[in-house]
Design an enzyme around this catalytic site. Structure first.
Site, PDB file in Angstrom:
ATOM      1  N   HIS A  12      48.975   0.570  15.336  1.00  0.00           N
ATOM      2  CA  HIS A  12      47.883   1.592  14.966  1.00  0.00           C
ATOM      3  C   HIS A  12      46.816   0.886  14.081  1.00  0.00           C
ATOM      4  O   HIS A  12      47.259   0.343  12.864  1.00  0.00           O
ATOM      5  CB  HIS A  12      48.152   2.985  14.304  1.00  0.00           C
ATOM      6  CG  HIS A  12      49.308   3.583  15.189  1.00  0.00           C
ATOM      7  ND1 HIS A  12      48.780   4.707  15.891  1.00  0.00           N
ATOM      8  CD2 HIS A  12      50.499   3.549  15.404  1.00  0.00           C
ATOM      9  CE1 HIS A  12      49.884   5.466  16.579  1.00  0.00           C
ATOM     10  NE2 HIS A  12      50.968   4.438  15.984  1.00  0.00           N
ATOM     11  N   HIS A  66      53.483  -1.509  19.064  1.00  0.00           N
ATOM     12  CA  HIS A  66      52.083  -1.316  18.903  1.00  0.00           C
ATOM     13  C   HIS A  66      51.925  -1.051  17.513  1.00  0.00           C
ATOM     14  O   HIS A  66      52.583  -0.566  16.881  1.00  0.00           O
ATOM     15  CB  HIS A  66      51.618   0.055  19.841  1.00  0.00           C
ATOM     16  CG  HIS A  66      52.522   1.390  19.465  1.00  0.00           C
ATOM     17  ND1 HIS A  66      53.831   1.398  20.023  1.00  0.00           N
ATOM     18  CD2 HIS A  66      52.161   2.346  18.527  1.00  0.00           C
ATOM     19  CE1 HIS A  66      54.165   2.785  19.725  1.00  0.00           C
ATOM     20  NE2 HIS A  66      53.354   3.237  18.680  1.00  0.00           N
ATOM     21  N   ASP A 107      43.574   5.472  21.070  1.00  0.00           N
ATOM     22  CA  ASP A 107      44.467   6.537  20.963  1.00  0.00           C
ATOM     23  C   ASP A 107      43.814   7.716  21.424  1.00  0.00           C
ATOM     24  O   ASP A 107      42.765   8.234  21.144  1.00  0.00           O
ATOM     25  CB  ASP A 107      45.170   6.600  19.433  1.00  0.00           C
ATOM     26  CG  ASP A 107      46.463   7.308  19.505  1.00  0.00           C
ATOM     27  OD1 ASP A 107      47.342   6.719  19.182  1.00  0.00           O
ATOM     28  OD2 ASP A 107      46.252   8.314  20.136  1.00  0.00           O
TER      29      ASP A 107
HETATM   30  P1  AMP Z   1      53.793   5.954  17.842  1.00  0.00           P
HETATM   31  O1  AMP Z   1      54.223   7.450  17.151  1.00  0.00           O
HETATM   32  O2  AMP Z   1      53.724   5.027  16.656  1.00  0.00           O
HETATM   33  O3  AMP Z   1      54.971   5.762  18.907  1.00  0.00           O
HETATM   34  O4  AMP Z   1      52.390   6.400  18.443  1.00  0.00           O
HETATM   35  C1  AMP Z   1      52.159   6.661  19.695  1.00  0.00           C
HETATM   36  C2  AMP Z   1      50.801   6.868  19.849  1.00  0.00           C
HETATM   37  O5  AMP Z   1      50.361   6.557  21.248  1.00  0.00           O
HETATM   38  C3  AMP Z   1      50.307   8.080  19.512  1.00  0.00           C
HETATM   39  O6  AMP Z   1      49.506   8.238  18.525  1.00  0.00           O
HETATM   40  C4  AMP Z   1      49.782   8.955  20.824  1.00  0.00           C
HETATM   41  O7  AMP Z   1      48.641   9.526  20.510  1.00  0.00           O
HETATM   42  C5  AMP Z   1      49.381   7.417  21.545  1.00  0.00           C
HETATM   43  N1  AMP Z   1      49.439   7.342  23.056  1.00  0.00           N
HETATM   44  C6  AMP Z   1      50.611   8.131  23.732  1.00  0.00           C
HETATM   45  N2  AMP Z   1      50.146   7.980  25.158  1.00  0.00           N
HETATM   46  C7  AMP Z   1      48.879   7.328  25.299  1.00  0.00           C
HETATM   47  C8  AMP Z   1      48.151   7.146  26.201  1.00  0.00           C
HETATM   48  N3  AMP Z   1      48.436   7.235  27.483  1.00  0.00           N
HETATM   49  N4  AMP Z   1      46.715   6.459  25.917  1.00  0.00           N
HETATM   50  C9  AMP Z   1      46.494   6.429  24.577  1.00  0.00           C
HETATM   51  N5  AMP Z   1      47.190   6.639  23.572  1.00  0.00           N
HETATM   52  C10 AMP Z   1      48.397   7.165  23.697  1.00  0.00           C
END
Ligand code: AMP
Ligand code: ZN
Length: 136
Positions: free
Chosen positions: A103, A101, A32
């Site tokens: 985490h 996704h 992330d």
């Molecule tokens: P959510 O809030 O569960 O939708 O989590 C989205 C996650 O994606 C967040 O923790 C962001 O930091 C992460 N994120 C967004 N864009 C990217 C990216 N291009 N590469 C890696 N992580 C990302």
């Protein structure tokens, strides 16, 4: 199917570079970019599904196996003290990217992070009513 305008589809399928820590034919696990802790990673299915509701059961099942293996790997290599698996569905639940996704968040003693909720209060009657509502 891949969704052209979905950033996680593009990352999962290698069109956009990422710090990949695992890949197989169905999943990619990336770091992330806004890590809650060192090693915070995201399991991305290569097939697009917006959220858990759209995810095929077969993929859901395999995603948890991949999560378990990566959690084990992180425990051994990052020497973390614990792991949170977090999976958000819908804006109300904090989902910001509409591609399913999971985490994987390694936890360390005193890491200062909070992945918590405020415990509520309810009566036994309310619990029973909720149970009946869910069970139908
Ligand atoms: P959510 O809030 O569960 O939708 O989590 C989205 C996650 O994606 C967040 O923790 C962001 O930091 C992460 N994120 C967004 N864009 C990217 C990216 N291009 N590469 C890696 N992580 C990302
Ligand atoms: Zn997608």
């Amino acid at each position: 199917m891949k969704k052209e305008d979905c950033i996680f589809c593009r990352i999962a399928n290698g069109e956009i570079p990422s710090e990949t820590i695992y890949e197989d034919k169905d999943f990619r696990i990336i770091l992330d970019v806004g890590p809650a802790t060192k090693g915070h990673a995201l399991i991305l299915p290569k097939e697009h599904a917006a959220d858990l509701f759209e995810l095929p059961e077969e993929t859901a099942s395999r995603a948890l196996i991949v999560a378990k293996r990566m959690a084990q790997n992180m425990k051994e290599r990052l020497l973390c003290d614990g792991i949170n698996l977090v999976q958000n569905n819908g804006v109300a639940a904090g989902q910001t990217v509409s591609h399913f996704h999971i985490h994987i968040i390694p936890r360390y003693q005193e890491d200062g992070q909070r992945i918590n909720w405020v415990p509520g209060k309810c009566t036994q009657e309310e619990l029973e009513a909720t149970r009946k509502q869910i069970m139908g």
